[in-house]
Scaffold this motif. Sequence first.
Motif, mmCIF file in Angstrom:
data_model
loop_
_atom_site.group_PDB
_atom_site.id
_atom_site.type_symbol
_atom_site.label_atom_id
_atom_site.label_comp_id
_atom_site.label_asym_id
_atom_site.label_seq_id
_atom_site.Cartn_x
_atom_site.Cartn_y
_atom_site.Cartn_z
ATOM 1 N N THR A 1 -9.468 -2.053 -0.125
ATOM 2 C CA THR A 1 -8.898 -2.067 1.223
ATOM 3 C C THR A 1 -7.621 -2.900 1.262
ATOM 4 O O THR A 1 -6.624 -2.514 1.889
ATOM 5 N N ALA A 2 -7.636 -4.040 0.585
ATOM 6 C CA ALA A 2 -6.452 -4.902 0.556
ATOM 7 C C ALA A 2 -5.292 -4.207 -0.147
ATOM 8 O O ALA A 2 -4.142 -4.262 0.318
ATOM 9 N N ILE A 3 -5.567 -3.540 -1.249
ATOM 10 C CA ILE A 3 -4.506 -2.831 -1.974
ATOM 11 C C ILE A 3 -3.952 -1.692 -1.120
ATOM 12 O O ILE A 3 -2.733 -1.470 -1.066
ATOM 13 N N ARG B 1 0.368 0.507 2.287
ATOM 14 C CA ARG B 1 0.849 1.009 3.574
ATOM 15 C C ARG B 1 1.927 0.090 4.159
ATOM 16 O O ARG B 1 2.854 0.558 4.829
ATOM 17 N N THR B 2 1.810 -1.187 3.905
ATOM 18 C CA THR B 2 2.844 -2.117 4.350
ATOM 19 C C THR B 2 4.177 -1.783 3.699
ATOM 20 O O THR B 2 5.218 -1.757 4.350
ATOM 21 N N GLY B 3 4.159 -1.514 2.409
ATOM 22 C CA GLY B 3 5.380 -1.116 1.720
ATOM 23 C C GLY B 3 5.946 0.185 2.255
ATOM 24 O O GLY B 3 7.156 0.314 2.455
ATOM 25 N N HIS B 4 5.085 1.151 2.510
ATOM 26 C CA HIS B 4 5.547 2.443 3.028
ATOM 27 C C HIS B 4 6.158 2.316 4.418
ATOM 28 O O HIS B 4 6.980 3.158 4.820
ATOM 29 N N PHE C 1 6.836 -6.213 5.260
ATOM 30 C CA PHE C 1 6.350 -7.363 4.491
ATOM 31 C C PHE C 1 6.825 -8.672 5.110
ATOM 32 O O PHE C 1 6.109 -9.682 5.076
ATOM 33 N N GLN C 2 8.037 -8.686 5.679
ATOM 34 C CA GLN C 2 8.499 -9.876 6.387
ATOM 35 C C GLN C 2 7.609 -10.158 7.594
ATOM 36 O O GLN C 2 7.233 -11.307 7.868
ATOM 37 N N LEU C 3 7.250 -9.089 8.310
ATOM 38 C CA LEU C 3 6.341 -9.255 9.449
ATOM 39 C C LEU C 3 5.002 -9.826 8.990
ATOM 40 O O LEU C 3 4.432 -10.698 9.651
ATOM 41 N N LEU C 4 4.503 -9.326 7.872
ATOM 42 C CA LEU C 4 3.225 -9.824 7.366
ATOM 43 C C LEU C 4 3.319 -11.299 7.021
ATOM 44 O O LEU C 4 2.433 -12.096 7.373
ATOM 45 N N SER C 5 4.384 -11.689 6.341
ATOM 46 C CA SER C 5 4.590 -13.096 6.034
ATOM 47 C C SER C 5 4.660 -13.929 7.308
ATOM 48 O O SER C 5 4.097 -15.030 7.390
ATOM 49 N N GLY D 1 2.276 -0.500 12.949
ATOM 50 C CA GLY D 1 2.059 -0.326 11.513
ATOM 51 C C GLY D 1 0.899 -1.160 11.027
ATOM 52 O O GLY D 1 0.077 -1.652 11.817
ATOM 53 N N PRO D 2 0.807 -1.377 9.730
ATOM 54 C CA PRO D 2 -0.306 -2.154 9.170
ATOM 55 C C PRO D 2 -0.426 -3.555 9.735
ATOM 56 O O PRO D 2 -1.545 -4.041 9.963
ATOM 57 N N VAL D 3 0.695 -4.240 9.965
ATOM 58 C CA VAL D 3 0.620 -5.603 10.498
ATOM 59 C C VAL D 3 0.045 -5.583 11.911
ATOM 60 O O VAL D 3 -0.767 -6.446 12.280
ATOM 61 N N GLY D 4 0.429 -4.598 12.708
ATOM 62 C CA GLY D 4 -0.157 -4.462 14.038
ATOM 63 C C GLY D 4 -1.656 -4.226 13.982
ATOM 64 O O GLY D 4 -2.414 -4.753 14.806
ATOM 65 N N GLN D 5 -2.095 -3.434 13.004
ATOM 66 C CA GLN D 5 -3.530 -3.198 12.840
ATOM 67 C C GLN D 5 -4.261 -4.494 12.482
ATOM 68 O O GLN D 5 -5.380 -4.739 12.946
#
Length: 300
Positions: free
Chosen positions: A59-61, A66-69, A78-82, A207-211
């Motif tokens: 799931t993490a991978i 999806r974050t990269g996409h 990825f900046q948002l995730l950080s 996106g993924p960060v919002g999820q």
Amino acid sequence: MTPAPPSRPLFSAERSAEVVTEAFRDTPDPRLRTVLTSLVAHLHAFAKEVALTQAELDTAIDFLTRTGHACTDVRQEFQLLSDVLGMSMLVDSLDHTGPGQASATESTVLGPFHMVDSPPRDLGESISLAEGGEPTLVTGQVLGADGTPLAGALVDVWQADEKGYYDVQRPGEVPDRNLRGLFTCDEEGRFRFRTILPAAYPIPDDGPVGQLLKATARHPYRPAHIHFIVGAQGHRPLTTHVFVAGSDYLDSDAVFGVKESLVLDFDEVREPERAAPYDLPVPFRHAHVEISLRVAEAHR
């Protein structure tokens, strides 16, 4: 014939970090070797502490894939995730320590929307190229740590509009490079520009960060602010914000970027004589920003 023993210990769960870090032993760059060795040690310790399962690793991978996409020329997922994990603010804080920091303006995160170069503008010019919004005047001065005005300092600003959108989020709807400007300070280190009062806004959460935020019952909002990057010869560049006092979310910024010293009053001005020199209607908002830079030698 007896087989030769392996040159390194073979992998096992008990000594996993030891085996993997040994593989980095000959890394030529000592800093890279240090970082990778520590990263592996902490990752393996984390996996053991939480008893990470194969399904959770998958799931993490998938999440990271999806974050990269989700990354584009105008969006850095990825900046948002950080940012939402507090990593951006932590590294920023660690990177702004040492001699000279106590007298310098506090820094904060760059954010994901410094995607295009700000256009050079004259002092006093408006960065608002679209209709709408509450007229606002920002004045300020850039100083050295000893209080000396820094003539010719560069002040790069960008912000969201009254609806909480940056220009790159509304292509074709607002003029290119709306609410962005690069200003050169006068001989006293002073700058000024006209704009509109920014609004609080959500970081992109589709996106993924919002999820991730939804899964952890967190909101995506940032308080109203204006971004600054300030630089002067012989001084360390500063990336910071000015937050609007009284804005929502000051105590729950989704990216943890608020510092008390960066929250400023945007006072309402109703006197026509104060508006006339700046070609502003009344009422308008006004904020004054004092920015102090560290000398370059003070950077560790």
